[in-house]
Write an enzyme that holds these catalytic residues in place. Structure first.
Site, PDB file in Angstrom:
ATOM      1  N   CYS A 183      -9.877 -33.790  11.209  1.00 40.21           N
ATOM      2  CA  CYS A 183     -10.874 -34.088  10.740  1.00 40.21           C
ATOM      3  C   CYS A 183     -11.980 -31.832  10.803  1.00 40.21           C
ATOM      4  O   CYS A 183     -12.837 -32.136  11.483  1.00 40.21           O
ATOM      5  CB  CYS A 183     -11.995 -34.584  11.897  1.00 40.21           C
ATOM      6  SG  CYS A 183     -13.592 -34.852  10.720  1.00 40.21           S
ATOM      7  N   CYS A 220     -13.782 -36.542   3.302  1.00 36.53           N
ATOM      8  CA  CYS A 220     -14.663 -35.991   4.537  1.00 36.53           C
ATOM      9  C   CYS A 220     -15.811 -36.287   4.180  1.00 36.53           C
ATOM     10  O   CYS A 220     -16.649 -35.578   3.415  1.00 36.53           O
ATOM     11  CB  CYS A 220     -14.596 -34.422   5.125  1.00 36.53           C
ATOM     12  SG  CYS A 220     -15.495 -33.817   6.420  1.00 36.53           S
TER      13      CYS A 220
END
Ligand code: UQ1
Length: 447
Positions: free
Chosen positions: A194, A373
């Site tokens: 991430c 994201c």
């Protein structure tokens, strides 16, 4: 240890069920297991794939190898850092999430032997497989930065990190405790899971300081080893005005190399000129550790690429050399961003290609590199970045997703955990491609 002892007892005839277990496996101290598919790692990708595969192949045909007792929903960690969720909201036991039809071995892989189709575990057992799925995820290397683990061990200290359940609660404590001075946020010089998260906690913190009327006393700095703020230009163009407006200092190519907890000093290097070091005094330091594939994997040179990740074909997710090996998620060497959403989008591809390979058929499914994201930019806004291998936007909703939105924040905070636990881990969520196709009829509306 307890397991070893009970095996010895079984040998002397003390316990009937353990005796049967030993006869069914081997007469040695170490068990030999066999399965059709071995899934190494019970994280997001491994658990979803074990659900899909065991439902198709039937009971006990799939073994999941993972030593953890808890499965964390890691996308929640940024929200925990900001005090919006609690750590106990973020996990379930492994037993709860792993599919009942698969067999769970609570152990870790220490040796991959792809030439003999076996994996050795830390307790000395070996597992023979027809097909192997590598889903180990990443290893956090906090120990690679001198002083960092010592700083993270100081009770009520000034250094914190959202990346580990061990340290995530310290983040909100740091946000509450800081009164003034420098709040420094880092991004390391390694692949990270991430890659948006180090920035999300930066924005959440900055918003928190404003809410608590202490922003004027605090300098907020983001030191990133990357040459850019965000890898996809479409969203980087939206983020730069946000950091400027919010008076956040961004230094690119600046890498954390040491922490001196006694003096509250962080040392950074200029990656373009490594002899140039910067000593920065912090009142709070949010550190993102360097990451790598797990050591057991990187030790097996035949399996990994130069960067140490499983050497797969980026379209099929099949190993380039071993046709009975696939990878999913963060340990895969495919050049996508490492996010839960990527693993979700990979899962139907890996599933169909593994079944094809098991049946000796050609592989037909292709992963397009989809990653997403939800860039949390504060306590009520998200920019939902979605893109493919070419770093081109690949968006689900018929709205301008490069804008900060409350609707996307609610999706991230309240809807995604449900989708994850109920649909992804059970093998029903294949990423948003279907939704994107259905919603594409409304795209004329998009600015
Ligand atoms: C997604 O599929 C996913 O994995 C389950 C996430 O991680 C929790 C996400 O954050 C996002 C945004 C997606 C993509 C889903 C939609 C509906 C766009």
């Amino acid at each position: 240890m307890a397991l070893r002892q009970s095996k010895l007892l079984a040998g002397s005839g003390f316990n009937q069920s353990i005796l049967q277990r030993n006869i069914s496996s081997s007469q040695t101290l170490f068990d030999k297991h066999e399965c059709k598919v071995l899934v190494v790692g019970g994280g997001a990708g491994g658990c979803a794939m074990a659900a899909k595969l065991s439902s198709r192949l039937g009971r006990n045909k799939v073994i999941v190898l993972d030593p953890a007792d808890k499965h964390y929903y890691q996308p929640m960690f940024t929200l925990i850092g900001g005090g919006m969720k609690r750590l106990e909201h973020s996990y379930k036991t492994m037993e709860e999430v792993l599919p009942k039809k698969a067999k769970w071995l609570r152990d870790s892989a220490v040796e991959f032997n792809p030439d003999s189709n076996t994996v050795k575990t830390s307790s000395g057992d070996s597992i023979k497989y027809d097909m192997l799925l590598i889903a180990t995820g990443l290893q956090l290397n906090y120990n690679k930065i001198p002083g960092l683990e010592a700083a993270l061990a100081i009770p009520n200290g000034k250094v914190c990190s959202i990346y580990s359940p061990k340290y995530v609660d310290r983040v909100y404590d740091c946000l509450r405790n800081i009164e003034g001075g420098n709040a420094i946020f880092t991004f390391p010089s390694s692949p990270v899971k991430c890659p948006g998260a180090p920035q999300k906690i930066l924005y959440i913190a900055e918003h928190y300081f404003r809410k608590m009327s202490k922003r004027n006393q605090i300098n907020v700095t983001y030191n990133t080893a990357l040459p850019v703020l965000f890898g996809v230009k479409h969203y980087a163009d939206a983020l730069w005005p946000i950091v400027k407006k919010r008076n956040i200092t961004v230094n690119t190519r600046r890498n954390l190399i040491e922490v001196k907890p006694e003096q509250d000093i962080a040392i950074f290097e200029n990656l373009d000129k490594p002899s140039e070091h910067f000593e920065e005094k912090y009142s709070m330091l949010h550190a993102v550790p360097p990451m790598s594939a797990p050591d057991a994997l990187t030790r097996c040179k035949q399996l990994v690429n130069e960067a140490g990740f499983v050497d797969v074909d980026k379209s099929t997710m099949q190993h380039t050399k071993y046709k009975n090996i696939f990878a999913i998620g963060d340990s895969a060497g495919s050049p996508n961003s490492k996010t839960a959403a990527s693993a979700a989008a990979q899962s139907p591809v890996v599933y169909r290609n593994m079944i094809a390979a098991l049946n000796g058929k050609p592989l037909s499914d292709v992963y397009d590199g989809y990653a997403s994201c939800p860039l949390v930019t504060g306590y009520n806004s998200v920019i939902l970045a979605e893109f493919d291998y070419d770093l081109k936007p690949l968006e689900t909703f018929p709205i301008a997703q490069n804008k900060e939105r409350y609707s996307m924040f609610i999706m991230k905070k309240d809807f995604m955990p449900l989708l994850y636990w109920k649909l992804m881990l059970t093998g029903y969520w294949n990423g948003p491609a279907l939704m994107r196709n259905m919603l594409s009829v409304f795209k004329f509306n998009k600015q």
